[in-house]
Design an enzyme around this catalytic site. Structure first.
Site, PDB file in Angstrom:
ATOM      1  N   LYS A  79      41.083  33.158   7.481  1.00 36.25           N
ATOM      2  CA  LYS A  79      41.313  33.597   8.834  1.00 36.25           C
ATOM      3  C   LYS A  79      42.935  33.479   9.018  1.00 36.25           C
ATOM      4  O   LYS A  79      43.448  32.297   8.737  1.00 36.25           O
ATOM      5  CB  LYS A  79      40.435  32.909   9.969  1.00 36.25           C
ATOM      6  N   SER A 154      35.917  35.601  17.160  1.00 36.23           N
ATOM      7  CA  SER A 154      37.119  35.927  16.815  1.00 36.23           C
ATOM      8  C   SER A 154      37.444  36.057  15.340  1.00 36.23           C
ATOM      9  O   SER A 154      38.263  36.702  14.588  1.00 36.23           O
ATOM     10  CB  SER A 154      38.423  34.926  17.210  1.00 36.23           C
ATOM     11  N   SER A 178      33.047  31.782  17.833  1.00 40.55           N
ATOM     12  CA  SER A 178      33.899  32.744  16.969  1.00 40.55           C
ATOM     13  C   SER A 178      33.442  33.000  15.372  1.00 40.55           C
ATOM     14  O   SER A 178      33.995  33.541  14.549  1.00 40.55           O
ATOM     15  CB  SER A 178      35.436  32.204  17.228  1.00 40.55           C
TER      16      SER A 178
END
Ligand SMILES: [Zn+2]
Lengths: 490, 483, 98
Positions: A79, A154, A178
């Site tokens: 990420k 996210s 997330s």
């Protein structure tokens, strides 16, 4: 043999370690998949082809030298809020510009030391604030199972990359859901360990007291493996827990006999519509079929989680994101004086959701409101954590939805609060610091959908119960095999 | 006419002496090439996290105990949020709600030797900022076109000492500051060099009618870069406020800068800007639970503190305030002096040598006395010989020079070279007789009433005896003989 | 709970974000809405409840006072939006904040 990109991390690491296949071949197959599909998925902000090839050679040399590595040659999506030395790290924001991280996050470093190979920096909602990846300044990511839908957020980039075979496993960060929500949307497993289990050093902070790194994977076993490699005390993070990490991979079980699983009275799935209600009822029944005792538990203050979270997380973020000021790195928009430079830089560099949260957090901490908002929220946080403690006197694990709906379409949530509601089921666990995961539990026909859309079952346990949690999730996954129902749309 | 009393409170920032910075492993050193002592943590790169320096926390406990402060069981770090370009995170890690030390008092003294006390509100731990150089015109912030930043100092551990408003003159303020400085140096927790910025202070100054107990409106004075400028700034500010009030005006609450060149303070911020620092507990750091055993072991290991030494020197040893202060200024010199006293048994005479002839030699040779070849036991011998009149002051002076040159024990020199002073009449009388014979005119003058020639005659005897005759006995015998 | 009227310009000034008039209007409304939802917390009696700043109790995490490597200055200044010589450069600073 199944194609390389379909294999699990455990299988690949074994095969690479046994020299049945080279890390180089694994990486080439993965990079080829990225080249083939990421144009339509958009999982990565930055792909790391050259670095991944070099790393693969290094792994093959280490294998040749006799080194044993638990993730030998395993392609990993990282990420893009985690630092990896020498790579651009954007947080999905404009404000970092083309900043190249000069150091590597501890969690990522541990993956690399174990032979894992980052193949790309994956998309996210800007600074991990969002539930759809639509808040990224670096473009959208499409759900690989339904390209007209969001991958969740996210950590949507990592979830989409893992689902679309552009990585075997992905690293995500979970502040209020997330990891779990995008895992549910993309039909993979997403695991948030206990707060403090995995070092946050090098994870660009959103809300320090909530942020936690965890894996996204196509199997529970892979999630356990990645967790085991990353977890453990780090001297660079004061909040990282100094406590032994019990082996999770060997904790996999095949039934749930002797386990009491709590069904939360307040999380009435009847409110989610007939189809979703039926899906979760079936999932709970499957848990019972595997030998679990289902017990009713109550989390009376869980419904206040959202309000609590939307004070605490923005307050912390308003301070954490102050450093993006145009002085030392990233974007600068000049002004006549420093103050004007700050205001212009931050106006241009942050997107609307980040600005919203900085403003609400600044307000919640400001003079005259601190006690009424921030301190109040911290007190309610205590109540929520207590509710879980009480519930875990009655049960070993809790089962509930990971999200209240399947993946939704782009621009479907124009009102910020309706987006915040997506995290209704995941936020209470985050506030209490508990380990929780989402595992595929079937699919539903979403509103206006052409194809069935994945749903996730959330399991959650007391602090440090990672092994019990992963073990139970594995039993459910193996018995139900829901991941096999999901078809890629690419 | 109204008598005015001034009320002063002081806030000091003192850099702690540690190897590494407060929250990272960069070196804590003064100076160096700009922007070379930085890492992801102290440069606030995205993702970096702080971890507290154990020794800095121990130093705080040391400081607190030295001033009799309370060391709470529980302490934590808070974030103080405001933007400033030399503050990398745009918040400062500080302690707001639960500092590491609370209360306590600084005992200090004035030039006349009077002991005073000023209570402390708290001492808390925080981190320093980087350094801005204001480029363009004057090097000052006003009128500069841009600023250049060096982050070497960012993250250096800093203690902020906040006093109660209990100081009432510039002299008291300096006495207080000197006591702080001496104590920190003595504890080894800071170098306290104002010229290197390791001590910085602001003063809150107000005035009120004498005998009033209410506090007047205060002005906060900044930009004072030496103790001398603190003294001048406070005096000038007190005078300014008295003048305002006496001419019917009102002091306004504001921040004023000290202008060293102009010798006065000037308005920096005309109205107190509303600071909304949005303090909240730093979620990146965990609380400190102060281990009571650690506190006790630090307490036990505390050295004799400057004010304790001052009281001892003044009380038991009966030194003058100036002597006591001089010996305390350099704790190692004080230790040396103490060794001299225990060897000699005579404080005042030891102080005379240590702060007189020996200090002069040390100064001439640019060497600390305690690093010279003169050992305290040798000073002890010398003092004892002077006190017992075994030698006179002239021989003592010669011996000091020889001790400095490395000749060792003065008692041994006296023994070896027969320098002991004589009080034996049988030895002294022949010298007197010889002198009286050789100076008939003086003898006649004396007998004619010019008694002041006696000194000359005694001097001649001393010379004849190579300084060994006891001058008191010489004088006695001389008077008898001149009858 | 305090009033939901937010002086959004003051808050933006503290947060150092320039807002357009439109943003002032939109954010002001949205934050007001959110605070409306947050209002629900006042239902809970928390008078005797301790605040949770960190969910996993931990104490005294400290490092030994040892020095280790710093970043190379070249790398550090490479990141700077504007550097001058060996320094970071910023526009003029108007008022002393500290
Ligand atoms: Zn550093």
């Amino acid at each position: 043999m199944r194609p390389v990109i379909e294999q699990s991390a455990a299988e690949l690491a074994r095969a690479v370690g046994a020299k049945e296949i080279s890390a180089r071949d694994v990486i080439e197959a993965t990079l080829a998949q990225i080249d083939a599909v990421d144009g339509s998925v958009g999982a990565y902000i930055t792909s790391l082809h050259e670095m991944a090839r070099a790393s693969a050679l290094a792994v093959d040399r280490r294998i040749a030298a006799g080194e044993k590595m638990r993730l030998a040659g395993v392609p990993v999506a990282v990420k893009d809020n985690m630092c990896l030395a020498g790579t651009r790290t954007t947080c999905g924001s404009k404000i970092l510009g083309d900043w190249i991280a000069p150091y590597t996050a501890t969690a990522v470093q541990r993956i690399i030391e174990a032979g894992g190979i980052p193949v790309g920096k994956s998309n996210l909602d800007e600074f991990a604030m969002g539930s759809s990846c639509e808040n990224s300044a670096r473009g959208i990511t499409r759900n690989p199972l339904a390209l007209d839908r969001v991958p969740g957020g996210s950590s949507g980039g990592s979830a989409a990359a893992v689902a679309s075979r552009q990585a075997v496993v992905g690293l995500g960060s979970d502040t209020g859901g997330s990891i779990r929500e995008p895992a549910a949307f993309c039909g993979v497993t997403g695991f948030k360990p206990t707060y403090g289990r995995v070092s946050r050093y090098g994870l660009i902070a959103f809300a320090s007291s909530l942020d936690q790194i965890g894996p996204l994977a196509r199997t529970v076993e892979d999630a356990a493996l990645i967790y085991e490699v990353m977890a453990g005390h780090d001297g660079m993070d004061s909040t990282s827990i100094d406590r032994d990490v019990e082996p999770a991979v060997t904790a996999m079980r095949s039934d749930l006999r002797g386990l009491r699983i709590g069904i939360v009275k307040e999380f009435d799935t009847g409110k989610l519509g007939h189809e979703i209600d039926a899906l979760y009822k079936r999932a709970f029944a499957d848990l019972r079929k595997l030998g679990a005792d289902l017990v009713d538990v109550s989390l009376p203050t869980a419904e206040f989680g959202l309000a609590t979270y939307y004070l605490i997380a923005p307050a912390e973020c308003s301070s954490n994101l102050a450093r993006f000021d145009g002085v030392r790195y990233g974007l600068r928009v000049d002004g006549a004086d420093v103050g004007e430079m700050y205001e212009r830089t931050r106006a241009a560099g942050f997107g609307p959701e980040v600005k919203r949260r900085i403003l609400i957090g600044t307000y919640a901490l400001s003079s005259g409101y601190y006690d009424a908002y921030y301190v109040k929220a911290q007190k309610v946080r205590t109540l929520i954590a207590r509710d879980f403690q009480r519930a875990f006197e009655e049960c070993d694990l809790i089962a509930c939805p990971a999200a209240s709906s399947p993946a939704f379409g782009f621009n479907a949530k124009s009102d910020p609060y309706s987006m915040y509601l997506m995290d209704y089921y995941t936020i209470p666990m985050s506030l209490a610091g508990l380990p929780a995961l989402s595992v595929p539990c079937g699919s539903v026909t979403g509103e206006g959908a052409h194809e069935p859309l994945p749903m996730g079952l959330q399991l959650c346990g007391p602090l440090f119960s990672e092994c019990a949690l992963l073990g139970a999730a594995h039993a459910y996954e193996q018995a139900s095999q829901h991941a096999k129902e999901y078809k890629l749309a690419i | 006419m109204t008598q005015w009393e001034s009320v002063i409170g002081i806030e000091c920032h003192v850099e702690l002496k540690t190897n590494s910075k407060m929250f990272c492993a960069c070196p804590n050193e003064f100076g160096g090439e700009p922007n070379t002592k930085v890492c992801p943590v102290c440069l606030a790169l995205p993702g970096a996290l702080p971890v507290a320096n154990k020794i800095a926390i121990e130093h705080m406990i040391r400081a607190g105990l030295a001033f009799g402060a309370e060391i709470p069981e529980f302490s934590k770090f808070d974030r103080k949020n405001y933007f400033y370009p030399d503050m990398p995170k745009d918040y400062q890690i500080s302690q707001y709600a639960m500092p590491l030390t609370q209360g306590g008092a600084v005992r200090y003294w004035l030039a006349d030797g009077s002991m005073k006390e000023c209570r402390l509100t708290r001492i808390h731990l925080e981190e320093d900022t980087g350094k801005s150089l204001h480029a363009g015109t004057t090097g000052r912030i006003a009128g500069s076109s841009h600023s250049l930043i060096d982050f070497n100092r960012a993250g250096v551990p800093l203690m902020e000492c906040v006093s109660e408003p209990e100081l009432h003159s510039a002299d008291e303020a300096i006495g207080y500051l000197e006591a702080l400085k001496r104590t920190f140096v003595q504890l080894g927790i800071s170098d306290v060099k104002m010229e290197e910025g390791s001590l910085r202070c602001d003063a809150n100054v107000s005035i009120r009618p004498a005998a009033s107990t209410e506090l007047g409106t205060k002005a906060e004075i900044k930009n004072m870069n030496s103790f001398r400028s603190v003294h001048r700034a406070i005096e000038s500010e007190i005078a300014r406020q008295i003048e305002i009030v006496q001419s019917g005006g009102r002091v306004v609450q504001e921040t004023r800068g000290w202008d060293e060149g102009a010798g006065r303070t000037h308005t920096m911020r005309s109205k107190e800007q509303t600071h909304d620092y949005r303090y909240f507990p730093d979620p990146d750091l965990v609380p400190v639970e102060v281990d009571r055993e650690l506190v006790e072991s630090i307490r036990t290991a505390l050295p004799e503190l400057p004010h304790e030494r001052f009281a001892r020197y003044r009380g038991h040893l009966k030194l003058t305030p100036a002597q006591a202060t001089q010996l305390i200024e350099d704790a190692a010199l004080g230790d040396y002096f103490d060794a001299c006293v225990s060897a000699s048994g005579h404080a005042q005479q030891s102080a005379n040598f240590v702060l007189g002839d020996l200090a002069r030699l040390a100064n001439e040779n640019r060497m600390a006395l305690y690093d010279s070849p003169v050992r305290p036991e040798h000073v002890g011998e010398l003092v004892r010989m002077v006190e017992s009149k075994t030698i006179n002051s002239k021989i003592a002076k010669d011996l000091i020079a020889r001790m400095w040159a490395g000749d060792g024990s003065p008692a041994a020199i006296v023994e070896r070279e027969g320098l002991a002073q004589s009080s034996d009449v049988g030895t002294i009388d022949p010298f007197i007789d010889e002198v009286l014979r050789a100076n008939e005119k003086s003898v006649m003058d004396f007998r004619a009433g010019k008694t002041n020639v006696l000194g000359f005659l005694v001097g001649q005897v001393m010379k004849a005896s190579a300084g060994k005759a006891n001058p008191r006995i010489v004088q006695e015998r001389m008077r008898e003989k001149l009858g | 709970m305090p009033s939901q009227e937010i002086d959004i310009r003051y808050v933006a000034k503290l947060a150092r974000i320039a807002l357009t008039d439109e943003e002032v209007e939109v954010f002001g409304r949205q934050l007001g809405d959110l605070l409306g939802h947050v209002e629900a917390l006042s239902e809970l009696d928390t008078a005797s409840i301790a605040a949770t700043a960190q969910v996993v109790e931990s104490r005294n995490v400290e490092r030994e006072d040892v020095v280790s490597g710093c970043l190379e200055r070249e790398r550090v200044l490479e990141m700077a939006p504007q550097a001058q010589g060996v320094y970071f450069r910023v526009p003029r600073i108007i008022a002393e904040e500290t």
